[in-house]
Design a protein around this motif. Structure first.
Motif, PDB file in Angstrom:
ATOM      1  N   ALA A 350      26.710  54.870  16.155  1.00  0.00           N
ATOM      2  CA  ALA A 350      26.121  53.984  17.151  1.00  0.00           C
ATOM      3  C   ALA A 350      25.346  54.807  18.172  1.00  0.00           C
ATOM      4  CB  ALA A 350      27.208  53.182  17.843  1.00  0.00           C
ATOM      5  N   THR A 351      24.295  54.232  18.682  1.00  0.00           N
ATOM      6  CA  THR A 351      23.470  54.916  19.688  1.00  0.00           C
ATOM      7  C   THR A 351      23.678  54.335  21.072  1.00  0.00           C
ATOM      8  OG1 THR A 351      21.636  53.432  19.161  1.00  0.00           O
ATOM      9  CG2 THR A 351      21.700  55.566  18.029  1.00  0.00           C
ATOM     10  N   HIS A 352      24.367  53.199  21.182  1.00  0.00           N
ATOM     11  CA  HIS A 352      24.612  52.565  22.472  1.00  0.00           C
ATOM     12  C   HIS A 352      26.109  52.371  22.661  1.00  0.00           C
ATOM     13  CE1 HIS A 352      20.341  51.725  22.939  1.00  0.00           C
ATOM     14  NE2 HIS A 352      20.349  51.236  21.709  1.00  0.00           N
ATOM     15  N   ALA A 353      26.559  52.614  23.873  1.00  0.00           N
ATOM     16  CA  ALA A 353      27.977  52.409  24.189  1.00  0.00           C
ATOM     17  C   ALA A 353      28.212  50.962  24.572  1.00  0.00           C
ATOM     18  CB  ALA A 353      28.388  53.315  25.346  1.00  0.00           C
ATOM     19  N   PRO A 354      29.391  50.400  24.276  1.00  0.00           N
ATOM     20  CA  PRO A 354      29.695  49.045  24.714  1.00  0.00           C
ATOM     21  C   PRO A 354      29.786  48.987  26.236  1.00  0.00           C
ATOM     22  CG  PRO A 354      31.666  50.101  23.895  1.00  0.00           C
ATOM     23  CD  PRO A 354      30.519  51.023  23.579  1.00  0.00           C
ATOM     24  N   THR A 355      29.491  47.844  26.805  1.00  0.00           N
ATOM     25  CA  THR A 355      29.549  47.698  28.249  1.00  0.00           C
ATOM     26  C   THR A 355      30.725  46.832  28.641  1.00  0.00           C
ATOM     27  OG1 THR A 355      28.080  45.799  28.128  1.00  0.00           O
ATOM     28  CG2 THR A 355      27.060  47.946  28.519  1.00  0.00           C
ATOM     29  N   VAL A 356      31.243  47.090  29.827  1.00  0.00           N
ATOM     30  CA  VAL A 356      32.359  46.327  30.364  1.00  0.00           C
ATOM     31  C   VAL A 356      31.910  45.714  31.680  1.00  0.00           C
ATOM     32  CG1 VAL A 356      34.746  46.401  31.171  1.00  0.00           C
ATOM     33  CG2 VAL A 356      34.025  47.872  29.293  1.00  0.00           C
ATOM     34  N   GLN A 357      31.771  44.392  31.723  1.00  0.00           N
ATOM     35  CA  GLN A 357      31.307  43.719  32.927  1.00  0.00           C
ATOM     36  C   GLN A 357      32.453  43.105  33.723  1.00  0.00           C
ATOM     37  OE1 GLN A 357      28.312  43.930  33.944  1.00  0.00           O
ATOM     38  NE2 GLN A 357      27.451  44.904  32.129  1.00  0.00           N
ATOM     39  N   GLY A 358      33.665  43.112  33.140  1.00  0.00           N
ATOM     40  CA  GLY A 358      34.800  42.515  33.824  1.00  0.00           C
ATOM     41  C   GLY A 358      35.336  43.396  34.938  1.00  0.00           C
ATOM     42  N   VAL A 359      36.252  42.849  35.720  1.00  0.00           N
ATOM     43  CA  VAL A 359      36.913  43.589  36.792  1.00  0.00           C
ATOM     44  C   VAL A 359      38.417  43.510  36.570  1.00  0.00           C
ATOM     45  CG1 VAL A 359      35.064  43.238  38.462  1.00  0.00           C
ATOM     46  CG2 VAL A 359      36.894  41.541  38.268  1.00  0.00           C
ATOM     47  N   ILE A 360      39.165  44.266  37.376  1.00  0.00           N
ATOM     48  CA  ILE A 360      40.610  44.330  37.206  1.00  0.00           C
ATOM     49  C   ILE A 360      41.244  42.941  37.290  1.00  0.00           C
ATOM     50  CG2 ILE A 360      42.768  45.203  38.190  1.00  0.00           C
ATOM     51  CD1 ILE A 360      41.219  47.324  36.784  1.00  0.00           C
ATOM     52  N   ASP A 361      40.740  42.101  38.187  1.00  0.00           N
ATOM     53  CA  ASP A 361      41.329  40.788  38.362  1.00  0.00           C
ATOM     54  C   ASP A 361      41.227  39.934  37.092  1.00  0.00           C
ATOM     55  OD1 ASP A 361      42.601  38.930  40.279  1.00  0.00           O
ATOM     56  OD2 ASP A 361      40.828  37.715  39.838  1.00  0.00           O
ATOM     57  N   ASP A 362      40.200  40.228  36.256  1.00  0.00           N
ATOM     58  CA  ASP A 362      40.026  39.461  35.026  1.00  0.00           C
ATOM     59  C   ASP A 362      41.160  39.679  34.025  1.00  0.00           C
ATOM     60  OD1 ASP A 362      37.647  38.341  35.875  1.00  0.00           O
ATOM     61  OD2 ASP A 362      36.433  39.958  35.045  1.00  0.00           O
ATOM     62  N   ILE A 363      41.721  40.878  34.035  1.00  0.00           N
ATOM     63  CA  ILE A 363      42.739  41.188  33.028  1.00  0.00           C
ATOM     64  C   ILE A 363      44.141  41.235  33.622  1.00  0.00           C
ATOM     65  CG2 ILE A 363      41.198  42.371  31.447  1.00  0.00           C
ATOM     66  CD1 ILE A 363      43.430  44.395  33.749  1.00  0.00           C
ATOM     67  N   ALA A 364      44.237  41.080  34.957  1.00  0.00           N
ATOM     68  CA  ALA A 364      45.553  41.113  35.604  1.00  0.00           C
ATOM     69  C   ALA A 364      46.359  39.886  35.218  1.00  0.00           C
ATOM     70  CB  ALA A 364      45.389  41.192  37.111  1.00  0.00           C
ATOM     71  N   ASP A 365      47.600  40.085  34.880  1.00  0.00           N
ATOM     72  CA  ASP A 365      48.464  38.963  34.560  1.00  0.00           C
ATOM     73  C   ASP A 365      49.618  38.834  35.533  1.00  0.00           C
ATOM     74  OD1 ASP A 365      49.625  41.271  33.711  1.00  0.00           O
ATOM     75  OD2 ASP A 365      50.124  40.578  31.697  1.00  0.00           O
ATOM     76  N   ALA A 366      49.523  39.567  36.662  1.00  0.00           N
ATOM     77  CA  ALA A 366      50.542  39.477  37.709  1.00  0.00           C
ATOM     78  C   ALA A 366      49.916  39.917  39.024  1.00  0.00           C
ATOM     79  CB  ALA A 366      51.756  40.336  37.373  1.00  0.00           C
ATOM     80  N   VAL A 367      50.614  39.662  40.118  1.00  0.00           N
ATOM     81  CA  VAL A 367      50.146  40.071  41.438  1.00  0.00           C
ATOM     82  C   VAL A 367      51.324  40.626  42.228  1.00  0.00           C
ATOM     83  CG1 VAL A 367      48.212  38.462  41.566  1.00  0.00           C
ATOM     84  CG2 VAL A 367      50.486  37.735  42.340  1.00  0.00           C
ATOM     85  N   THR A 368      51.004  41.487  43.199  1.00  0.00           N
ATOM     86  CA  THR A 368      52.022  41.972  44.123  1.00  0.00           C
ATOM     87  C   THR A 368      52.191  40.968  45.248  1.00  0.00           C
ATOM     88  OG1 THR A 368      50.440  43.146  45.524  1.00  0.00           O
ATOM     89  CG2 THR A 368      51.325  44.342  43.618  1.00  0.00           C
ATOM     90  N   ALA A 369      53.175  41.227  46.103  1.00  0.00           N
ATOM     91  CA  ALA A 369      53.385  40.348  47.254  1.00  0.00           C
ATOM     92  C   ALA A 369      52.171  40.358  48.177  1.00  0.00           C
ATOM     93  CB  ALA A 369      54.639  40.784  48.015  1.00  0.00           C
TER      94      ALA A 369
END
Length: 551
Positions: A350-369
Motif C-alpha cells: 500500500a502507498t497510503h496509510a489508513p486515517t483515523v478521524q475518531g476521538v477517544i470519546d468515540d471508543i470509550a465505553d466507560a467514564v470516570t467520576a
C-alpha cells in the motif's frame, strides 16, 4: 594467601604439569621420624615455642589474631584491643614475622619443595591438611597453628571449591581463561576442541576438568562457556540439539540446567545476532539456515519485490506455508492488513496509510467520576508476565502519538511509580495497535486475569490505568455482529453502512450524541481493508469496541 612464588620452592615454569611424587613418602617428613629432616622439624617447633614463651601479652595477641589466624583481625581492631595505633601494631607484627622466618627458615627450605611435589598441582582438602598436620605432629597449640599457617602461605595453594591448586596451576589457568576468551563466540560459547589442541591445553590434558574449574569456565548442556549467561545458555542448548529447534525444545534442553523458573527463551532468541528463524516456530544459527524466515510480512514483501512490485496471491498462499510451516490463513490475514493492497488476485504494498478521524470519546465505553472517557479491557494472565496488550483502538494509539507504522511511549500517572508504557502500531499487525510494558501498572492495581481495567489518556504522553471501582460503564443499546466484507446493518434505530472488514467484527453500539449527521458510515481508505478496527472518513466515526477487549 600469598600468590607469589615461594622463596623456599624450586618450582618449575608456569604451564608445566608436575606429577605427584608418590615415591617421596610423607612419613620421611614426620617430626617423629629419626631422619635429619625430622630433626629440623623438631628444632623449628621448639624455636617457635620459645618465641611464644618470651613474648609479652601484646605480642601474643598479635600472634594469635594476625599471624596464626586463618581469618586475621585488622590492624585497627587489634590496636583497639591493646591500646596501640594500627601502625604500631604493624611494626610489632613485622618484627614477630621476621623472628618466625628466622626460626622456620631451615625447616621451610627442606620441606616445601618435596611437599609440593608430593601434593601435586591439585589436592583435596583432606590431603593438604593431612600433610600439614603430619608435619606439625597434629599440634593444635599456638605454635602448631603458626607453623601450619606459615606452611599454607609458603605452599601458595589456592582454594577452589575444596580443591587446593598450586601456584603454577593457578597461573596456567589464568592463561587458559584468556585463551578461552579468544576461542569463544559472541554468545560466550568456547570452541573446546580448539582449546584442547593448544599447547597449553595439551600440557594440562590430564587435569582438564580441574583446570577448567580453576579458570572459571563451566558447561551448559555439555557445551563449554565462559559464563552461564542466558545468551550462552540458549546458544549452548541449540548447539547440543544440533539443528534448528523450537522454543519448547530449547526450554526442555535447558530445564535441568536452570534453577528456578524458566526465563523467556523467545525474548533471548530475538536479541541474539547470528541466530535466525528457520521457520515460524524454529530457530537456528545463521549458517544452518539457507532461507531465513523473517516473518510473514517480510516474506510477502520479498516476493513482491522479486516480481517487480506485485505478486500473485496464489504464490504467497502456496510458497510461504510450504517453506516455513505457517498456515495459509495466516498469510491471507497479513495480506488483508492495511500494509498491502489486493487487486484481481495480485498483491502489492500500500502507498497510503489508513486515517483515523475518531476521538477517544468515540471508543470509550466507560467514564470516570470526573467525566473523563475510559476505554476498558479485560486483563489476561499473559499481560501480567510481560506480554503486550493488543487490539488497542487506533484512536488511543493516535492520541498517544503512535500513528500507523509508528511507535511512542507514555508516562503512567496512575498507579504511581510505574515505568512508562510503549505504544506501537505496526503496519502489518493483524492485532491492531499494541501497548507494552503494562505488567507493572496492572500489578499496581492488584489486577488479576479477568479483571476489567480502564485506560484514560491524559494527553499525548500520559495515561492512567484504573480499577473497576474507579469508572462506570456507559449504557449501550445494542450488540451487532458484522460479517467480513462490505455490509449494511441497522442498530439502535439507525442505519450503518459502508463498513468493510477483513474479518468478523463484533461491537456494542450506543445511541450517539447529537451530531450533524445521523448516518454513520465506516470504511477504510481507498483500496485498503482493516482488521480489528474500521477506519472512518471525515465526519464519520469507528464503532465502539466491546468492553471485554474484543473488536
Amino acid at each position: 594467601m600469598s600468590s607469589g612464588r615461594s622463596r623456599y620452592s624450586n618450582g618449575d615454569a608456569v604451564g608445566r604439569r608436575v606429577e605427584p611424587a608418590s615415591s617421596t613418602p610423607l612419613s620421611a617428613l614426620r617430626q617423629d621420624n629419626d631422619s635429619e629432616i625430622a630433626d629440623i622439624i623438631r628444632d623449628a617447633t621448639s624455636a617457635v615455642r620459645q618465641l611464644i614463651a618470651e613474648a609479652n601479652d601484646v605480642d601474643v595477641i598479635v600472634l594469635k589474631n594476625r599471624i596464626a589466624a586463618a581469618e586475621p583481625a585488622t590492624l585497627a581492631e587489634i590496636g583497639r584491643w591493646v591500646r596501640r595505633t594500627g601502625e604500631r601494631v604493624r611494626g610489632i607484627e613485622s618484627k614477630l614475622r621476621s623472628r618466625i622466618d628466622e626460626a622456620l627458615g631451615p625447616f621451610l627450605g627442606q620441606v616445601i619443595s618435596p611437599l609440593t611435589d608430593w601434593l601435586g598441582d591439585f589436592a583435596d582438602d583432606e590431603r593438604l591438611r593431612g600433610a600439614i598436620a603430619a608435619l606439625t605432629g597434629g599440634a593444635d597449640d599456638l605454635a602448631g597453628r603458626i607453623i601450619s599457617r606459615r606452611l599454607m602461605v609458603e605452599l601458595g595453594y589456592q582454594d577452589n571449591g575444596g580443591i587446593w591448586t598450586s601456584r603454577r596451576a593457578v597461573a596456567a589457568a589464568r592463561q587458559l581463561a584468556a585463551l578461552a576468551r579468544e576461542f569463544s563466540d559472541d554468545f560466550g560459547c568456547v570452541a573446546e576442541e580448539r582449546l584442547r589442541r593448544s599447547e597449553l591445553g595439551q600440557r594440562w590434558s590430564d587435569d582438564w576438568a580441574e583446570m577448567l574449574s580453576v579458570a572459571g569456565l563451566t558447561r551448559v548442556c555439555g557445551v563449554l562457556v565462559l559464563a552461564s549467561t542466558r545468551r550462552a545458555q540458549v546458544a549452548a542448548a541449540l548447539m547440543s540439539i544440533g539443528r534448528p529447534a523450537t522454543k519448547a525444545e530449547i526450554e526442555d534442553r535447558l530445564r535441568p540446567e536452570i534453577e528456578g523458573p524458566m526465563f523467556r527463551v523467545d525474548a533471548v532468541l530475538a536479541g541474539m545476532g547470528g541466530v535466525v528463524r528457520a521457520s515460524k516456530t524454529t530457530w537456528g544459527f545463521d549458517d544452518w539456515v539457507d532461507d531465513v524466515y523473517e516473518g510473514i510480512p517480510a516474506e510477502i514483501r520479498q516476493r513482491i519485490n522479486e516480481d517487480g512490485g506485485s505478486t500473485r496471491l496464489s504464490r504467497l498462499l502456496d510458497e510461504i506455508p510450504r517453506l516455513f510451516g505457517v498456515k495459509e490463513a495466516s498469510v491471507r490475514a497479513y495480506v488483508e492488513t492495511p500494509a498491502f493492497v489486493v487487486e484481481h488476485e495480485w498483491v502489492r504494498e500500500a502507498t497510503h496509510a489508513p486515517t483515523v478521524q475518531g476521538v477517544i470519546d468515540d471508543i470509550a465505553d466507560a467514564v470516570t467520576a470526573a467525566g473523563e472517557p475510559v476505554w476498558t479491557f479485560a486483563v489476561e494472565d499473559r499481560f501480567l508476565h510481560g506480554y503486550s496488550l493488543t487490539n488497542v483502538p487506533p484512536e488511543v494509539s493516535v492520541a498517544l502519538g503512535a500513528g500507523f507504522g509508528r511507535k511512542a511511549s507514555a508516562a503512567v500517572k496512575s498507579p504511581a511509580g510505574c515505568p512508562a508504557v510503549s505504544v506501537i502500531w505496526r503496519k502489518t499487525s493483524i492485532h491492531g495497535p499494541e501497548i507494552g510494558r503494562i505488567a507493572a501498572a496492572l500489578r499496581g492495581l492488584g489486577a488479576r486475569a479477568g479483571t476489567s481495567v480502564g485506560l484514560v489518556v491524559h494527553g499525548s504522553a500520559e495515561v492512567s490505568f484504573l480499577g473497576p471501582e474507579q469508572f462506570k460503564h456507559r449504557t449501550r443499546a445494542a450488540q451487532i455482529s458484522v460479517a467480513a466484507g462490505d455490509v449494511e446493518f441497522t442498530a439502535s434505530g439507525q442505519r450503518f453502512s459502508g463498513v468493510r472488514t477483513a474479518r468478523r467484527l463484533q461491537a456494542h453500539v450506543a445511541a450517539p450524541a447529537k451530531r450533524d449527521s445521523t448516518h454513520l458510515e465506516v470504511a477504510p481508505a481507498p483500496n485498503q481493508s482493516v482488521g480489528a478496527h474500521a477506519m472512518a472518513r471525515p465526519h464519520e466515526r469507528s464503532l465502539p469496541p466491546h468492553n471485554d477487549g474484543s473488536r
